[in-house]
Motif scaffolding. Sequence first.
Motif, short mmCIF file in Angstrom:
data_model
loop_
_atom_site.label_atom_id
_atom_site.label_comp_id
_atom_site.label_asym_id
_atom_site.label_seq_id
_atom_site.Cartn_x
_atom_site.Cartn_y
_atom_site.Cartn_z
N PHE A 43 0.76 -1.23 -0.13
CA PHE A 43 0.07 0.21 0.06
C PHE A 43 0.96 1.44 -0.05
N PHE A 44 0.49 2.25 -1.25
CA PHE A 44 1.39 3.30 -1.23
C PHE A 44 0.61 4.75 -1.06
N VAL A 45 1.17 5.59 -0.47
CA VAL A 45 0.75 7.12 -0.66
C VAL A 45 1.89 7.85 -1.14
N PHE A 46 1.73 8.45 -2.24
CA PHE A 46 2.67 9.25 -2.98
C PHE A 46 2.27 10.89 -2.59
N ASN A 47 3.12 11.36 -1.58
CA ASN A 47 2.98 12.72 -1.28
C ASN A 47 3.55 13.41 -2.38
N LEU A 48 2.77 14.16 -3.14
CA LEU A 48 3.41 14.97 -4.37
C LEU A 48 3.51 16.51 -3.95
N GLU A 49 3.45 16.92 -2.76
CA GLU A 49 3.46 18.11 -2.58
C GLU A 49 4.60 19.02 -2.94
N ASP A 50 5.68 18.49 -3.00
CA ASP A 50 6.72 19.01 -3.26
C ASP A 50 7.32 18.52 -4.86
N VAL A 51 6.60 18.22 -5.60
CA VAL A 51 6.93 17.66 -6.85
C VAL A 51 6.65 18.79 -7.81
N ASP A 52 7.59 19.59 -8.19
CA ASP A 52 7.61 21.01 -8.86
C ASP A 52 7.05 20.93 -10.49
N TYR A 53 7.38 19.54 -10.95
CA TYR A 53 7.14 19.42 -12.41
C TYR A 53 7.12 17.84 -12.79
N MET A 54 6.05 17.79 -13.59
CA MET A 54 5.62 16.23 -14.13
C MET A 54 5.37 16.24 -15.56
N ASP A 55 5.81 15.45 -16.23
CA ASP A 55 5.50 15.57 -17.50
C ASP A 55 4.94 14.18 -18.03
N SER A 56 4.51 14.05 -19.25
CA SER A 56 3.74 12.61 -19.46
C SER A 56 4.43 11.46 -19.32
N SER A 57 5.77 11.49 -19.23
CA SER A 57 6.68 10.21 -18.83
C SER A 57 6.30 10.01 -17.19
N GLY A 58 6.44 11.09 -16.87
CA GLY A 58 6.10 10.90 -15.29
C GLY A 58 5.00 10.41 -14.84
N LEU A 59 3.95 11.01 -15.64
CA LEU A 59 2.53 10.54 -15.40
C LEU A 59 2.54 9.10 -15.74
N GLY A 60 3.02 8.62 -16.90
CA GLY A 60 3.19 7.24 -17.26
C GLY A 60 3.85 6.19 -16.32
N GLN A 61 4.71 6.77 -15.46
CA GLN A 61 5.42 6.05 -14.52
C GLN A 61 4.37 5.69 -13.35
N LEU A 62 3.47 6.73 -12.81
CA LEU A 62 2.48 6.57 -12.18
C LEU A 62 1.59 5.63 -12.52
N VAL A 63 1.24 5.47 -13.71
CA VAL A 63 0.23 4.52 -14.40
C VAL A 63 0.71 3.10 -14.17
N ALA A 64 2.22 3.08 -14.62
CA ALA A 64 2.80 1.79 -14.54
C ALA A 64 2.84 1.13 -13.26
N ILE A 65 3.35 2.14 -12.31
CA ILE A 65 3.35 1.90 -10.84
C ILE A 65 2.09 1.11 -10.29
N TRP A 66 1.15 2.07 -10.69
CA TRP A 66 -0.34 1.67 -10.19
C TRP A 66 -0.63 0.34 -10.68
N THR A 67 -0.20 -0.08 -11.65
CA THR A 67 -0.69 -1.28 -12.68
C THR A 67 -0.11 -2.48 -11.81
N THR A 68 1.21 -2.28 -11.51
CA THR A 68 2.11 -3.26 -10.98
C THR A 68 1.61 -3.54 -9.42
N VAL A 69 1.29 -2.44 -8.76
CA VAL A 69 1.08 -2.76 -7.36
C VAL A 69 -0.37 -3.30 -7.18
N ARG A 70 -1.38 -2.72 -8.11
CA ARG A 70 -2.62 -3.56 -8.29
C ARG A 70 -2.51 -4.88 -8.37
N THR A 71 -1.58 -5.13 -9.30
CA THR A 71 -1.45 -6.75 -9.74
C THR A 71 -0.91 -7.56 -8.56
N LYS A 72 -0.30 -6.88 -7.80
CA LYS A 72 0.19 -7.51 -6.35
C LYS A 72 -0.65 -7.44 -5.15
#
Length: 116
Positions: A43-72
């Motif tokens: 179970f993961f809580v991502f605190n994004l309060e201090d993320v000053d920039y996110m591009d589509s690749s960063g968003l893609g990472q979040l989606v890939a991580i979400w998928t991996t975590v959900r399958t586990k």
Amino acid sequence: MSLIVKARVTDDTVVLDLLGRLWVLDLPLRDRVHALLQDGCRFFVFNLEDVDYMDSSGLGQLVAIWTTVRTKGGNVVLLRPTERVRRLLTVTKLQIVFDTFQEEGKAKTSVRRGEA
């Protein structure tokens, strides 16, 4: 600034405090989550309060991580996303995938919802 990932682990729940940019050139978040999954965290809580920039690749990472975590059998929620991140989630319609919270306690409780 490269992404800095700090983990606070309690049993199988992890709060990851992120600082910097979540983008194409940085993969420490993915690597850290994979290592934590191997250690039994689900179970993961991502605190994004201090993320000053996110591009589509960063968003893609979040989606890939979400998928991996959900399958586990785990879950991922977002804590205190910046306005830029909220807009990015809305534009991509991913706000229906990621639950977001402003309070850490609520995020930690919600991340475990549906647990058997």
